[in-house]
Design an enzyme around this catalytic site. Structure first.
Site, mmCIF file in Angstrom:
data_model
loop_
_atom_site.group_PDB
_atom_site.id
_atom_site.type_symbol
_atom_site.label_atom_id
_atom_site.label_comp_id
_atom_site.label_asym_id
_atom_site.label_seq_id
_atom_site.Cartn_x
_atom_site.Cartn_y
_atom_site.Cartn_z
ATOM 1 N N ASN A 59 -11.088 -4.759 -2.482
ATOM 2 C CA ASN A 59 -11.346 -5.460 -3.737
ATOM 3 C C ASN A 59 -12.605 -6.315 -3.650
ATOM 4 O O ASN A 59 -13.407 -6.367 -4.585
ATOM 5 C CB ASN A 59 -10.144 -6.344 -4.103
ATOM 6 C CG ASN A 59 -8.990 -5.552 -4.649
ATOM 7 O OD1 ASN A 59 -9.186 -4.544 -5.314
ATOM 8 N ND2 ASN A 59 -7.786 -5.977 -4.359
ATOM 9 N N HIS A 111 -8.618 4.444 3.387
ATOM 10 C CA HIS A 111 -7.775 3.319 2.955
ATOM 11 C C HIS A 111 -6.300 3.684 3.094
ATOM 12 O O HIS A 111 -5.896 4.800 2.752
ATOM 13 C CB HIS A 111 -8.090 2.972 1.491
ATOM 14 C CG HIS A 111 -7.552 1.650 1.069
ATOM 15 N ND1 HIS A 111 -6.234 1.466 0.712
ATOM 16 C CD2 HIS A 111 -8.151 0.438 0.950
ATOM 17 C CE1 HIS A 111 -6.050 0.203 0.383
ATOM 18 N NE2 HIS A 111 -7.194 -0.447 0.524
ATOM 19 N N GLU A 163 -3.709 2.976 1.373
ATOM 20 C CA GLU A 163 -3.058 3.401 0.133
ATOM 21 C C GLU A 163 -3.318 4.879 -0.132
ATOM 22 O O GLU A 163 -2.405 5.634 -0.500
ATOM 23 C CB GLU A 163 -3.563 2.577 -1.057
ATOM 24 C CG GLU A 163 -2.924 2.976 -2.382
ATOM 25 C CD GLU A 163 -3.553 2.299 -3.577
ATOM 26 O OE1 GLU A 163 -3.784 2.986 -4.590
ATOM 27 O OE2 GLU A 163 -3.826 1.077 -3.508
ATOM 28 N N HIS A 165 0.814 -1.219 0.000
ATOM 29 C CA HIS A 165 0.000 0.000 0.000
ATOM 30 C C HIS A 165 0.847 1.269 0.000
ATOM 31 O O HIS A 165 0.365 2.339 -0.383
ATOM 32 C CB HIS A 165 -0.904 0.036 1.239
ATOM 33 C CG HIS A 165 -1.993 -0.987 1.221
ATOM 34 N ND1 HIS A 165 -2.134 -1.931 2.209
ATOM 35 C CD2 HIS A 165 -2.985 -1.216 0.341
ATOM 36 C CE1 HIS A 165 -3.184 -2.700 1.935
ATOM 37 N NE2 HIS A 165 -3.710 -2.282 0.803
ATOM 38 N N SER A 205 -30.869 -26.250 -8.890
ATOM 39 C CA SER A 205 -30.705 -27.481 -9.662
ATOM 40 C C SER A 205 -30.841 -27.191 -11.144
ATOM 41 O O SER A 205 -30.963 -26.046 -11.561
ATOM 42 C CB SER A 205 -31.756 -28.506 -9.212
ATOM 43 O OG SER A 205 -33.053 -27.996 -9.426
#
Length: 281
Positions: free
Chosen positions: A215, A118, A120, A68, A247
């Site tokens: 993500n 965040h 980053e 990051h 199914s």
């Protein structure tokens, strides 16, 4: 019943590099969680790779800057200590640092498109003395009218389509000098595109990953409403029971939102006795 698995998952090059550097330089402390996979984090701990909450918690001689990245001031603090820095910043993130630092020195106001909380994004902001405006798709952009020179970058994992929409709004103002950089990671773009594609042709979409992963949450957002069935975030072991009510020729699609070894994905699904088909979509 047929199952479609996303073909693009696993360690991206940035994470792979960070993990290899961490193991090679163990014992070492990573400032912040190295990746969103609790099982892998425990295995790394056994190899002498520890994740700590901040610089003041480091107890090894070496410090890992995770993929990051970190802000310039924080790196300077580590340099002033007696610790050895192992820089595992993702090359894509480091490129953003360089763009932001130059733009800031050239008099541009930096705008970061992404999640303000965040790590980053916090690190990127640290390369323009924390002066950037941080926005996302829900932000009011009117405040940017006060700046004559704007430089736009995005978090590497931001949704590509949302970034394009934000840029379109800015480009309508022809009086400003605007520099726009495409800084979304290629791996992120590919995975987002694939998730959208398989969700469109599936009756049910399951996204496997950590709830703390940007993500994973982004893939859920992309897939939401695109298929007839539910769309959830799950750990791999929570797939037990999935498909029991489905199914015939129905399709279930699995997307993988974070760092997940193949054995963690396929083993529980096989336990359900479901028919697995790797497809080219």
């Amino acid at each position: 019943m047929k199952i479609i698995f996303a073909q693009n998952y696993g360690f991206c090059s940035g994470i792979k590099r960070a993990v290899m550097l961490a193991i090679k330089n163990a014992p070492i402390c990573s400032i912040g969680t190295l990746l969103h996979n609790e099982g892998v984090i425990e295995k790394l701990k056994e190899k002498g790779v520890y994740c700590v909450g901040g610089i003041d918690e480091v107890f090894t001689d070496k410090v890992l800057i995770r993929s990051h990245g970190m802000g310039k001031a924080d790196i300077e603090i580590i340099k002033q200590s007696d610790k050895t820095i192992i820089d595992a910043t993702c090359p894509s993130v480091k490129r953003i640092h360089e763009i932001v630092a130059k733009a800031y020195s050239d008099g541009f106001h930096v705008v970061i498109v992404g999640d303000a909380a965040h790590p980053e994004v916090l690190g990127i902001n640290g390369w323009c003395e924390n002066s950037a405006t941080i926005v996302d798709e829900n932000s009011d952009l009117d405040g940017l009218c006060d700046y004559e020179k704007l430089c736009f970058v995005s978090q590497t994992t931001f949704r590509a389509k949302k970034y394009a929409e934000i840029i379109k709004k800015i480009q309508k103002d022809r009086l400003k000098t605007v520099e726009i950089f495409d800084t979304i990671c290629y791996t992120t773009t590919v995975r987002q595109s694939e998730a959208e594609s398989i969700a469109n042709k599936s009756d049910e979409m399951i996204v496997i990953g950590s709830r703390s992963s940007k993500n994973t949450r982004m893939l859920c957002d992309i897939c939401s409403g695109r298929c007839g069935g539910r769309n959830v975030i799950a750990q791999a072991h929570q797939t037990v029971g999935i498909g029991c009510q489905t199914s015939g020729e129905n399709f279930i699609a699995f997307g993988i939102g974070d760092i997940r070894p193949q054995r963690q994905i396929f083993r529980p699904v096989r336990r359900n006795r479901l028919q697995i088909r790797r497809t080219n979509h």
